[in-house]
Design a protein around this motif. Structure first.
Motif, PDB file in Angstrom:
ATOM      1  N   UNK A 108      35.048  72.774  40.426  1.00 54.95           N
ATOM      2  CA  UNK A 108      35.824  71.685  39.839  1.00 54.95           C
ATOM      3  C   UNK A 108      36.122  70.586  40.848  1.00 54.95           C
ATOM      4  N   UNK A 109      36.482  70.986  42.072  1.00 57.50           N
ATOM      5  CA  UNK A 109      36.819  69.999  43.106  1.00 57.50           C
ATOM      6  C   UNK A 109      35.617  69.138  43.464  1.00 57.50           C
ATOM      7  N   UNK A 110      34.462  69.764  43.639  1.00 57.37           N
ATOM      8  CA  UNK A 110      33.266  69.025  44.050  1.00 57.37           C
ATOM      9  C   UNK A 110      32.771  68.113  42.935  1.00 57.37           C
ATOM     10  N   UNK A 111      32.751  68.621  41.694  1.00 55.77           N
ATOM     11  CA  UNK A 111      32.282  67.803  40.574  1.00 55.77           C
ATOM     12  C   UNK A 111      33.142  66.555  40.425  1.00 55.77           C
ATOM     13  N   UNK A 112      34.457  66.714  40.527  1.00 58.51           N
ATOM     14  CA  UNK A 112      35.336  65.552  40.405  1.00 58.51           C
ATOM     15  C   UNK A 112      35.270  64.669  41.646  1.00 58.51           C
ATOM     16  N   UNK A 113      35.267  65.298  42.819  1.00 62.71           N
ATOM     17  CA  UNK A 113      35.271  64.526  44.060  1.00 62.71           C
ATOM     18  C   UNK A 113      34.024  63.689  44.264  1.00 62.71           C
ATOM     19  N   UNK A 114      32.879  64.163  43.742  1.00 59.87           N
ATOM     20  CA  UNK A 114      31.626  63.427  43.914  1.00 59.87           C
ATOM     21  C   UNK A 114      31.359  62.420  42.796  1.00 59.87           C
ATOM     22  N   UNK A 115      32.223  62.379  41.797  1.00 61.41           N
ATOM     23  CA  UNK A 115      31.991  61.490  40.664  1.00 61.41           C
ATOM     24  C   UNK A 115      32.287  60.037  41.049  1.00 61.41           C
ATOM     25  N   UNK A 116      31.262  59.192  41.199  1.00 64.98           N
ATOM     26  CA  UNK A 116      31.499  57.807  41.616  1.00 64.98           C
ATOM     27  C   UNK A 116      32.231  56.989  40.564  1.00 64.98           C
ATOM     28  N   UNK A 117      32.142  57.396  39.307  1.00 66.05           N
ATOM     29  CA  UNK A 117      32.884  56.675  38.271  1.00 66.05           C
ATOM     30  C   UNK A 117      34.378  56.878  38.463  1.00 66.05           C
ATOM     31  N   UNK A 118      34.764  58.055  38.958  1.00 66.34           N
ATOM     32  CA  UNK A 118      36.173  58.295  39.280  1.00 66.34           C
ATOM     33  C   UNK A 118      36.607  57.409  40.441  1.00 66.34           C
ATOM     34  N   UNK A 119      35.707  57.213  41.403  1.00 65.64           N
ATOM     35  CA  UNK A 119      35.998  56.317  42.530  1.00 65.64           C
ATOM     36  C   UNK A 119      36.321  54.916  42.035  1.00 65.64           C
ATOM     37  N   UNK A 120      35.488  54.409  41.132  1.00 67.83           N
ATOM     38  CA  UNK A 120      35.699  53.065  40.595  1.00 67.83           C
ATOM     39  C   UNK A 120      36.975  52.992  39.762  1.00 67.83           C
ATOM     40  N   UNK A 121      37.248  54.059  39.012  1.00 68.17           N
ATOM     41  CA  UNK A 121      38.443  54.075  38.172  1.00 68.17           C
ATOM     42  C   UNK A 121      39.704  53.971  39.022  1.00 68.17           C
ATOM     43  N   UNK A 122      39.786  54.771  40.081  1.00 67.70           N
ATOM     44  CA  UNK A 122      40.983  54.758  40.918  1.00 67.70           C
ATOM     45  C   UNK A 122      41.049  53.497  41.779  1.00 67.70           C
ATOM     46  N   UNK A 123      39.900  52.950  42.114  1.00 72.41           N
ATOM     47  CA  UNK A 123      39.892  51.664  42.801  1.00 72.41           C
ATOM     48  C   UNK A 123      40.530  50.603  41.924  1.00 72.41           C
ATOM     49  N   UNK A 124      40.114  50.553  40.651  1.00 73.58           N
ATOM     50  CA  UNK A 124      40.679  49.579  39.712  1.00 73.58           C
ATOM     51  C   UNK A 124      42.161  49.843  39.477  1.00 73.58           C
ATOM     52  N   UNK A 125      42.514  51.110  39.376  1.00 70.73           N
ATOM     53  CA  UNK A 125      43.900  51.485  39.082  1.00 70.73           C
ATOM     54  C   UNK A 125      44.840  51.049  40.196  1.00 70.73           C
TER      55      UNK A 125
END
Length: 208
Positions: A122-139
């Motif tokens: 779970x940690x790796x799948x979420x941590x490597x998700x670049x869409x999550x990176x963009x989401x939190x960048x925008x947030x």
């Protein structure tokens, strides 16, 4: 710590829309719950929630902006994530038919000893998700005011991690519904293969 409840509400709403949308996290938790049982799915959900803290940390530190504005670094993240999703997808495509009367107790004993693998997944799948990176960048650059204190930003981040874990734990419990479990025991290998196709499709989407 001065919390703006309007900001908190907007963050909660945006996060809710993002977290309930089908994605790699959703597919992994669903597959873990149906294939390996509730315990594995719950540990995977906690891993995903912990992965959120990784995104929050580098967003607060401004590292996410560096990733976004450095093409080779961002592309490297994309390729690593895509390769990992493809690897999981291929393993899912190789899923074989299970016996109808599968012994769930033996599976529970196995996952009790291998909780760290489910958590790491779970940690790796979420941590490597670049869409999550963009989401939190925008947030953290648009939704949260620049003058927000560090303690308040940390509070928002912990909330996002906990809310994510709670959602996926709920999804884990959904997989224990008897009708769903029975259907999976009969046709689970087809579901695994479908999830494999979905994960490989997500990897291709990331690359494109």
């Amino acid at each position: 710590m001065n919390i703006d409840f309007n900001v908190w509400a907007s963050i909660a709403l945006m996060h809710f829309v993002a977290v309930v949308s089908p994605g790699p996290d959703f597919a992994i938790v669903l597959r873990q719950g149906l294939q390996k049982g509730l315990r594995a799915a719950l540990w995977t959900s906690l891993g995903i929630g912990t992965g959120i803290l990784l995104h929050v940390s580098y967003s607060i530190l401004g590292i996410s902006l560096i990733i976004k504005t450095t093409p080779w670094l961002y592309n490297a993240l994309l390729y690593i994530a895509a390769a990992y999703f493809i690897w999981i997808g291929i393993n899912a495509l190789r899923s074989k038919s299970q016996a109808q009367n599968q012994d769930d107790s033996a599976d529970t004993t196995q996952t009790r000893g291998l909780w760290y693998k489910a958590f790491s997944l779970g940690f790796i799948v979420n941590g490597l998700n670049p869409k999550a990176t963009l989401f939190f960048l925008a947030l953290f650059t648009a939704a949260i005011p620049a003058e927000t204190s560090l303690n308040t930003q940390i509070f928002y981040g912990v909330y996002l991690a906990c809310a994510t874990a709670v959602w996926f734990c709920f999804l884990s419990f959904v997989t224990t519904i008897s009708k769903i479990r029975t259907a999976y025991q009969l046709h689970g290998h087809w579901f695994d293969r479908l999830m494999g196709i979905v994960l490989i499709g997500m990897a291709i989407f990331l690359l494109l």
